[in-house]
Design a protein around this motif. Sequence first.
Motif, PDB file in Angstrom:
ATOM      1  N   LYS A  85       0.826  -1.209   0.000  1.00  0.00           N
ATOM      2  CA  LYS A  85       0.000   0.000   0.000  1.00  0.00           C
ATOM      3  C   LYS A  85       0.859   1.258   0.000  1.00  0.00           C
ATOM      4  O   LYS A  85       0.450   2.295  -0.519  1.00  0.00           O
ATOM      5  N   MET A  86       2.034   1.151   0.586  1.00  0.00           N
ATOM      6  CA  MET A  86       2.926   2.302   0.661  1.00  0.00           C
ATOM      7  C   MET A  86       3.625   2.576  -0.659  1.00  0.00           C
ATOM      8  O   MET A  86       3.822   3.736  -1.041  1.00  0.00           O
ATOM      9  N   PHE A  87       4.010   1.508  -1.384  1.00  0.00           N
ATOM     10  CA  PHE A  87       4.831   1.700  -2.573  1.00  0.00           C
ATOM     11  C   PHE A  87       4.172   1.297  -3.898  1.00  0.00           C
ATOM     12  O   PHE A  87       4.558   1.795  -4.951  1.00  0.00           O
ATOM     13  N   TYR A  88       3.173   0.407  -3.841  1.00  0.00           N
ATOM     14  CA  TYR A  88       2.510  -0.001  -5.086  1.00  0.00           C
ATOM     15  C   TYR A  88       1.077  -0.425  -4.782  1.00  0.00           C
ATOM     16  O   TYR A  88       0.724  -1.591  -4.876  1.00  0.00           O
ATOM     17  N   PRO A  89       0.226   0.553  -4.399  1.00  0.00           N
ATOM     18  CA  PRO A  89      -1.151   0.231  -4.027  1.00  0.00           C
ATOM     19  C   PRO A  89      -1.942  -0.373  -5.187  1.00  0.00           C
ATOM     20  O   PRO A  89      -1.749   0.008  -6.356  1.00  0.00           O
ATOM     21  N   GLU A  90      -2.819  -1.295  -4.854  1.00  0.00           N
ATOM     22  CA  GLU A  90      -3.724  -1.850  -5.863  1.00  0.00           C
ATOM     23  C   GLU A  90      -4.949  -0.973  -6.053  1.00  0.00           C
ATOM     24  O   GLU A  90      -5.743  -1.202  -6.974  1.00  0.00           O
ATOM     25  N   ASP A  91      -5.093   0.014  -5.202  1.00  0.00           N
ATOM     26  CA  ASP A  91      -6.235   0.930  -5.243  1.00  0.00           C
ATOM     27  C   ASP A  91      -6.394   1.556  -6.620  1.00  0.00           C
ATOM     28  O   ASP A  91      -5.457   2.148  -7.175  1.00  0.00           O
ATOM     29  N   ARG A  92      -7.585   1.439  -7.186  1.00  0.00           N
ATOM     30  CA  ARG A  92      -7.841   1.931  -8.536  1.00  0.00           C
ATOM     31  C   ARG A  92      -7.653   3.439  -8.635  1.00  0.00           C
ATOM     32  O   ARG A  92      -7.075   3.937  -9.604  1.00  0.00           O
ATOM     33  N   GLU A  93      -8.131   4.166  -7.629  1.00  0.00           N
ATOM     34  CA  GLU A  93      -8.018   5.625  -7.662  1.00  0.00           C
ATOM     35  C   GLU A  93      -6.551   6.054  -7.717  1.00  0.00           C
ATOM     36  O   GLU A  93      -6.186   6.978  -8.451  1.00  0.00           O
TER      37      GLU A  93
END
Length: 374
Positions: free
Chosen positions: A342-350
């Motif tokens: 989450k810190m370096f390569y989030p999967e979050d679409r936004e």
Amino acid sequence: MMEIERYFQSNYEESRKEFLGHLEKIRNIWPEAKLTSENVGNEKDNAIDMIYSEPLSSNEQVLFFTTGEHGIEGYAGAAVTHLFVDEYLKRIDPQTTGICLIHALNPWGMRNFRRVTENNIDLNRNYLYNPDSVPKDVNRNFAKAKDLFLPSGKVQHVKKEKTDLYTQLTKASFKEGYSGISEAKGMGQFEFERGVYFGGKRPEESAKFLKSVQKRLLSTYSRVIHMDWHTALGPSNEITMVMSDTDSRDEEELKSLYPLKNIQKFSPEKVKGDSTNHFHKIKKEEHPDTYLFSALFEFGTFGDDKEAELREFTTILLENQLYWYGAEREEDRQWVLDEFKKMFYPEDREWRESVLKEARLGFEAVLGREGIVK
């Protein structure tokens, strides 16, 4: 969603395959473009891939991209490179502009979703033009807080350990120990091999490779435009341009020239072994007549307030502890890995959509101002 899936890959092999596929498009513009692959490290198939071509007529300038210096951050960098090839490549004049694109300066870190190299080295603290420039007491404050910042034993109850780290970091925020880790984040530390922000005691193969490319470009072109792609620092879902104080222009002047919301400067005296500082040092000492623009571009994740800083420190420390000692429970191991991602390569679409959007802003601001794109 399709655009995100196209640009953001799930592993090193897929990302590398996409990068190698750019060669054909680049050869449509620079017919003599070549792909080279430099294997680095002790494991097989970890390679720094580079696509390079000089201009067709005169070596006036070159556009230079670097990605994956901090392993896991290379996925966003590769996505940005892919976007550039798709949307901006044809806006460059190949007669006077060369191209140099690098995928995964730290391929082991990218493959293993770690920030550091296989030797636990923060690669962007490993480019020392003069090793004697590192202060003798650089590790002093870090050493005082080493019980907190060096890993010791398995992760046992991650939520409790996270809370404890938050508490200790908060209490230490007014003490020398906290300043030690804060300084080490920028300066690097060069003593504790299992500690975070370790700059190494000798040059990594990746650092040697990049130094040679820097020298080659500075000796070949009158102008070098370098964009180094990273993640985590700065406001969430926004791009931040980070430049060395070697560039004499202040932040306000830079914002007037490069219309970006977030621009920061950093001092070479407080950051040792940084690749852009090394680039500027070579230019100054060996190629003073060459024009160099070199900056880091960060896509923010956690944010830039105090809470985000504490979360960042905690995540870095727990991931390092996990790597060296493991975890008692699988659920704790997975929590740390998920938080690190989450810190370096989030999967979050936004967030991923923002990377593409903000990268376009960066391209227009820098490449337009520097005369790379029409």
